[in-house]
Design an enzyme around this catalytic site. Structure first.
Site, mmCIF file in Angstrom:
data_model
loop_
_atom_site.group_PDB
_atom_site.id
_atom_site.type_symbol
_atom_site.label_atom_id
_atom_site.label_comp_id
_atom_site.label_asym_id
_atom_site.label_seq_id
_atom_site.Cartn_x
_atom_site.Cartn_y
_atom_site.Cartn_z
ATOM 1 N N ILE A 119 -59.821 -114.769 0.830
ATOM 2 C CA ILE A 119 -59.845 -116.116 0.291
ATOM 3 C C ILE A 119 -59.355 -117.102 1.344
ATOM 4 C CG2 ILE A 119 -57.539 -115.823 -0.736
ATOM 5 C CD1 ILE A 119 -58.467 -117.627 -3.071
ATOM 6 N N CYS A 120 -59.886 -118.320 1.297
ATOM 7 C CA CYS A 120 -59.425 -119.418 2.141
ATOM 8 C C CYS A 120 -59.503 -119.052 3.627
ATOM 9 C CB CYS A 120 -58.007 -119.806 1.715
ATOM 10 S SG CYS A 120 -57.331 -121.279 2.494
ATOM 11 N N GLY A 121 -58.423 -119.258 4.362
ATOM 12 C CA GLY A 121 -58.444 -119.022 5.799
ATOM 13 C C GLY A 121 -58.797 -117.607 6.191
ATOM 14 N N THR A 155 -61.166 -115.910 5.084
ATOM 15 C CA THR A 155 -62.622 -115.846 5.282
ATOM 16 C C THR A 155 -62.987 -116.330 6.679
ATOM 17 O OG1 THR A 155 -63.054 -118.077 4.399
ATOM 18 C CG2 THR A 155 -63.012 -116.255 2.816
#
Length: 207
Positions: A111-113, A115
């Site tokens: 999730i988020c960074g 990725t």
């Protein structure tokens, strides 16, 4: 159910971990209420070393397992929270562990960074995925733009990706991929936590 028969889900922990992004997933993996098989799942933390890490919210976590010692065969899934280190050398071992998991057919959820770190490692080039924004991943020079999906969370086989603003959808994909709940129970769970519809609570209480 004995400890030896549990399926262990590993939560990566590292400095600047974004606290809010995995709470729904880990809480409802550990909470046996509404599970198809209560007690089947346990959550274990895995860090770059045995030393404590400090989350974005200032919480200190001492990892249960060291990343180098973690084998895909010993895990049901690797969850990678967002962080501020995804574009640095500090995240590379986690991206490489994600590659090892995916090659072994063990699911990875980012999730988020996180990725972004997977994108930089080439792990999003041939899998449908999402992130905080298409422009965010494009800025990293990755080659998977044609497979970007503008959705809160996306599952493609063994890979789950999500936006920083979609912790509930991220959790729903994790719970679905691991077959934690019956589909109708998970639908009620999402009705409550995702759609904020109190009817979901009463459905869960009668499940």
């Amino acid at each position: 159910m004995s400890e030896t028969t549990r399926s262990v889900v590993h939560l990566a922990v590292y400095d600047t971990l974004a606290d809010w992004e995995t709470g729904f997933a880990t809480a409802h993996l550990n909470k046996p209420l509404w599970h198809k098989t209560p007690g089947r799942f346990a959550v274990s933390t895995v860090g770059p070393s045995a030393a404590p890490i400090t989350t974005m919210g200032g919480l200190r976590i001492t990892p249960d397992v060291v990343l180098a010692d973690l084998k895909p065969a010993d895990s049901a899934m690797l969850i990678l929270p967002g962080n501020d280190i995804f574009a640095t050398e500090a995240f590379v071992p986690f991206a490489e562990k994600a590659r090892e998991f995916l090659d072994a057919g063990v699911p990875v959820a980012a999730i988020c960074g996180a990725t972004g770190g997977l994108a930089m490692a080439g792990l999003l080039d041939d899998r449908a995925h999402t992130s905080n924004a298409a422009a965010f991943l494009d800025s990293l020079g990755y080659k998977g733009g044609a497979l970007y999906r503008d959705e809160p969370a996306v599952t493609d086989g063994d890979l789950i990706t999500a936006s920083a603003t979609a912790p509930v959808e991220f959790a729903r994909e994790i719970l679905a991929r691991l077959d934690v709940m019956e589909p109708q129970v998970l639908a009620s769970w999402y009705k409550l936590y995702g759609k904020k519809d109190p009817a979901g609570f009463y459905e869960l209480m009668s499940a």
